[in-house]
Design a protein around this motif. Structure first.
Motif, PDB file in Angstrom:
ATOM      1  N   LEU A  99       0.824  -1.202   0.000  1.00 55.52           N
ATOM      2  CA  LEU A  99       0.000   0.000   0.000  1.00 55.52           C
ATOM      3  C   LEU A  99       0.861   1.256   0.000  1.00 55.52           C
ATOM      4  CD1 LEU A  99      -3.049   0.796   0.178  1.00 55.52           C
ATOM      5  CD2 LEU A  99      -2.690   1.071   2.631  1.00 55.52           C
ATOM      6  N   CYS A 100       1.937   1.223   0.759  1.00 55.68           N
ATOM      7  CA  CYS A 100       2.842   2.379   0.841  1.00 55.68           C
ATOM      8  C   CYS A 100       3.482   2.684  -0.510  1.00 55.68           C
ATOM      9  CB  CYS A 100       3.927   2.129   1.890  1.00 55.68           C
ATOM     10  SG  CYS A 100       3.316   2.160   3.585  1.00 55.68           S
ATOM     11  N   GLN A 101       3.594   1.661  -1.343  1.00 57.74           N
ATOM     12  CA  GLN A 101       4.187   1.858  -2.666  1.00 57.74           C
ATOM     13  C   GLN A 101       3.175   2.410  -3.660  1.00 57.74           C
ATOM     14  OE1 GLN A 101       5.586  -2.073  -3.572  1.00 57.74           O
ATOM     15  NE2 GLN A 101       7.381  -1.937  -2.229  1.00 57.74           N
ATOM     16  N   GLN A 102       1.876   2.272  -3.324  1.00 55.96           N
ATOM     17  CA  GLN A 102       0.835   2.634  -4.289  1.00 55.96           C
ATOM     18  C   GLN A 102       0.183   3.980  -4.020  1.00 55.96           C
ATOM     19  OE1 GLN A 102      -1.997  -0.561  -4.409  1.00 55.96           O
ATOM     20  NE2 GLN A 102      -0.454  -2.126  -4.827  1.00 55.96           N
ATOM     21  N   ILE A 103       0.204   4.434  -2.766  1.00 54.25           N
ATOM     22  CA  ILE A 103      -0.481   5.689  -2.467  1.00 54.25           C
ATOM     23  C   ILE A 103       0.489   6.688  -1.834  1.00 54.25           C
ATOM     24  CG2 ILE A 103      -2.632   4.413  -2.058  1.00 54.25           C
ATOM     25  CD1 ILE A 103      -2.374   5.082   0.880  1.00 54.25           C
ATOM     26  N   PRO A 104       0.209   7.986  -1.997  1.00 57.13           N
ATOM     27  CA  PRO A 104       1.082   8.997  -1.410  1.00 57.13           C
ATOM     28  C   PRO A 104       1.142   8.877   0.109  1.00 57.13           C
ATOM     29  CG  PRO A 104      -0.414   9.965  -3.030  1.00 57.13           C
ATOM     30  CD  PRO A 104      -0.877   8.564  -2.798  1.00 57.13           C
ATOM     31  N   LEU A 127      -9.158   1.923   4.697  1.00 59.55           N
ATOM     32  CA  LEU A 127      -9.624   3.304   4.589  1.00 59.55           C
ATOM     33  C   LEU A 127      -8.634   4.168   3.819  1.00 59.55           C
ATOM     34  CD1 LEU A 127     -11.926   5.165   5.300  1.00 59.55           C
ATOM     35  CD2 LEU A 127     -10.810   5.670   7.483  1.00 59.55           C
ATOM     36  N   ALA A 128      -7.335   3.965   4.041  1.00 56.95           N
ATOM     37  CA  ALA A 128      -6.327   4.734   3.285  1.00 56.95           C
ATOM     38  C   ALA A 128      -6.443   4.430   1.797  1.00 56.95           C
ATOM     39  CB  ALA A 128      -4.924   4.391   3.789  1.00 56.95           C
ATOM     40  N   ASP A 129      -6.644   3.172   1.464  1.00 59.77           N
ATOM     41  CA  ASP A 129      -6.795   2.770   0.072  1.00 59.77           C
ATOM     42  C   ASP A 129      -8.022   3.438  -0.543  1.00 59.77           C
ATOM     43  OD1 ASP A 129      -6.007   1.216  -2.198  1.00 59.77           O
ATOM     44  OD2 ASP A 129      -7.614  -0.195  -1.753  1.00 59.77           O
ATOM     45  N   HIS A 130      -9.124   3.428   0.203  1.00 61.72           N
ATOM     46  CA  HIS A 130     -10.365   4.014  -0.310  1.00 61.72           C
ATOM     47  C   HIS A 130     -10.233   5.524  -0.484  1.00 61.72           C
ATOM     48  CE1 HIS A 130     -14.718   4.402  -0.958  1.00 61.72           C
ATOM     49  NE2 HIS A 130     -14.551   5.562  -0.332  1.00 61.72           N
ATOM     50  N   ILE A 131      -9.712   6.206   0.534  1.00 61.62           N
ATOM     51  CA  ILE A 131      -9.607   7.664   0.473  1.00 61.62           C
ATOM     52  C   ILE A 131      -8.666   8.100  -0.649  1.00 61.62           C
ATOM     53  CG2 ILE A 131      -8.670   9.675   1.705  1.00 61.62           C
ATOM     54  CD1 ILE A 131      -9.847   8.473   4.278  1.00 61.62           C
ATOM     55  N   SER A 132      -7.522   7.424  -0.768  1.00 62.81           N
ATOM     56  CA  SER A 132      -6.565   7.791  -1.803  1.00 62.81           C
ATOM     57  C   SER A 132      -7.166   7.595  -3.198  1.00 62.81           C
ATOM     58  CB  SER A 132      -5.290   6.962  -1.660  1.00 62.81           C
ATOM     59  OG  SER A 132      -4.327   7.366  -2.609  1.00 62.81           O
ATOM     60  N   PHE A 133      -7.867   6.476  -3.371  1.00 60.16           N
ATOM     61  CA  PHE A 133      -8.477   6.189  -4.679  1.00 60.16           C
ATOM     62  C   PHE A 133      -9.593   7.189  -4.969  1.00 60.16           C
ATOM     63  CE2 PHE A 133     -11.084   3.165  -7.440  1.00 60.16           C
ATOM     64  CZ  PHE A 133     -10.303   3.420  -8.566  1.00 60.16           C
ATOM     65  N   ILE A 142      -9.768  10.294  -3.957  1.00 60.81           N
ATOM     66  CA  ILE A 142      -9.138  11.569  -4.328  1.00 60.81           C
ATOM     67  C   ILE A 142      -8.654  11.519  -5.776  1.00 60.81           C
ATOM     68  CG2 ILE A 142      -7.139  13.052  -3.887  1.00 60.81           C
ATOM     69  CD1 ILE A 142      -7.439  12.332  -0.890  1.00 60.81           C
ATOM     70  N   LYS A 143      -8.042  10.395  -6.156  1.00 63.72           N
ATOM     71  CA  LYS A 143      -7.566  10.255  -7.539  1.00 63.72           C
ATOM     72  C   LYS A 143      -8.732  10.261  -8.526  1.00 63.72           C
ATOM     73  CE  LYS A 143      -3.450   7.632  -6.181  1.00 63.72           C
ATOM     74  NZ  LYS A 143      -2.829   6.283  -6.120  1.00 63.72           N
ATOM     75  N   ARG A 144      -9.825   9.572  -8.158  1.00 60.78           N
ATOM     76  CA  ARG A 144     -11.002   9.544  -9.027  1.00 60.78           C
ATOM     77  C   ARG A 144     -11.571  10.942  -9.210  1.00 60.78           C
ATOM     78  NH1 ARG A 144     -14.912   7.552  -6.704  1.00 60.78           N
ATOM     79  NH2 ARG A 144     -14.159   6.438  -4.854  1.00 60.78           N
ATOM     80  N   LYS A 145     -11.633  11.694  -8.107  1.00 62.78           N
ATOM     81  CA  LYS A 145     -12.176  13.057  -8.166  1.00 62.78           C
ATOM     82  C   LYS A 145     -11.334  13.922  -9.093  1.00 62.78           C
ATOM     83  CE  LYS A 145     -14.632  16.650  -6.801  1.00 62.78           C
ATOM     84  NZ  LYS A 145     -16.093  16.793  -6.979  1.00 62.78           N
TER      85      LYS A 145
END
Length: 222
Positions: free
Chosen positions: A4-9, A39-45, A47-50
């Protein structure tokens, strides 16, 4: 977590960690540690979708607001913090998605099961309100107790957990059945709905629990 750390800021991870710390101060139940990851995965995704102009709506938003009000308000709080920290205005429906992640962490279950639980509660309330031919006060304490009971009742059904049992004796069960005939009949209808919709059986003990809750939510004639 390493993946996860490699995929999201990293700032999204830190933001989520801060949000969870606030959530823990508002919820008494212990939260599954996996909440940070999901939750980090969902929130990051989200934000990217938005940022890419893609938004989802949650068809269960109304039900989630009603059945999980504490978690939904926490979801709204998260959206406000996300807006302040990232300058990204997420769709209000995201509050419902975040609420389900929180409930999921409370019940130690999966997101797909959480959707099943929410749909079962929604279907059960349709049966109840059709049976009594009235709408219930969804702000009342007894109604909220009923919803909490349905949450854990549904969790036991979908996770095949051992049936809750207080080993009521036969005389007690007969007393409830005969003194609360109308409400016991409604409980039986709920059992039929669950059998037809989910192919799961409701035990005699669960029918008694449902009967008692149904009587309580009907005590307030208003």
């Amino acid at each position: 977590l390493r993946e996860l750390c490699q995929q999201i800021p990293r700032e999204h991870l830190k933001l989520t960690q801060d949000l969870i710390e606030h959530i823990k101060t508002q919820i008494t139940a212990p939260l599954n540690e996996s909440l940070l990851i999901t939750l980090a995965d969902h929130i990051s995704f989200a934000i990217k979708r938005k940022e890419n102009g893609i938004e989802f709506t949650n068809p269960l938003q109304g039900a989630i607001m009603s059945y999980y009000p504490t978690e939904y308000h926490l979801g709204q709080h998260c959206l406000r913090v996300i807006r302040e920290e990232t300058r990204v205005e997420l769709n209000p429906s995201e509050a419902a998605f975040i609420a389900l992640h929180i409930v999921n962490a409370e019940l130690n279950t999966s997101m797909s099961v959480m959707y099943d639980i929410t749909k079962l509660i929604e279907g059960t309330l349709e049966v109840v309100e059709y049976y009594y031919q009235k709408k219930f006060d969804r702000e009342s304490l007894d109604f909220n107790r009923f919803i909490v009971h349905l949450r854990y009742f549904a969790q036991r059904l979908f996770q095949a957990a051992p049936q809750q049992s207080d080993e009521y004796d036969a005389d007690f069960q007969e007393m409830i059945i005969h003194s609360c005939k109308q409400h016991y009949k409604c409980a039986q209808h709920i059992g039929e709905y669950i059998h037809n919709a989910y192919q799961k059986e409701v035990s005699d003990e669960e029918l008694i629990y449902l009967t008692i809750h149904l009587k309580r939510i009907n005590l307030n004639k208003k």
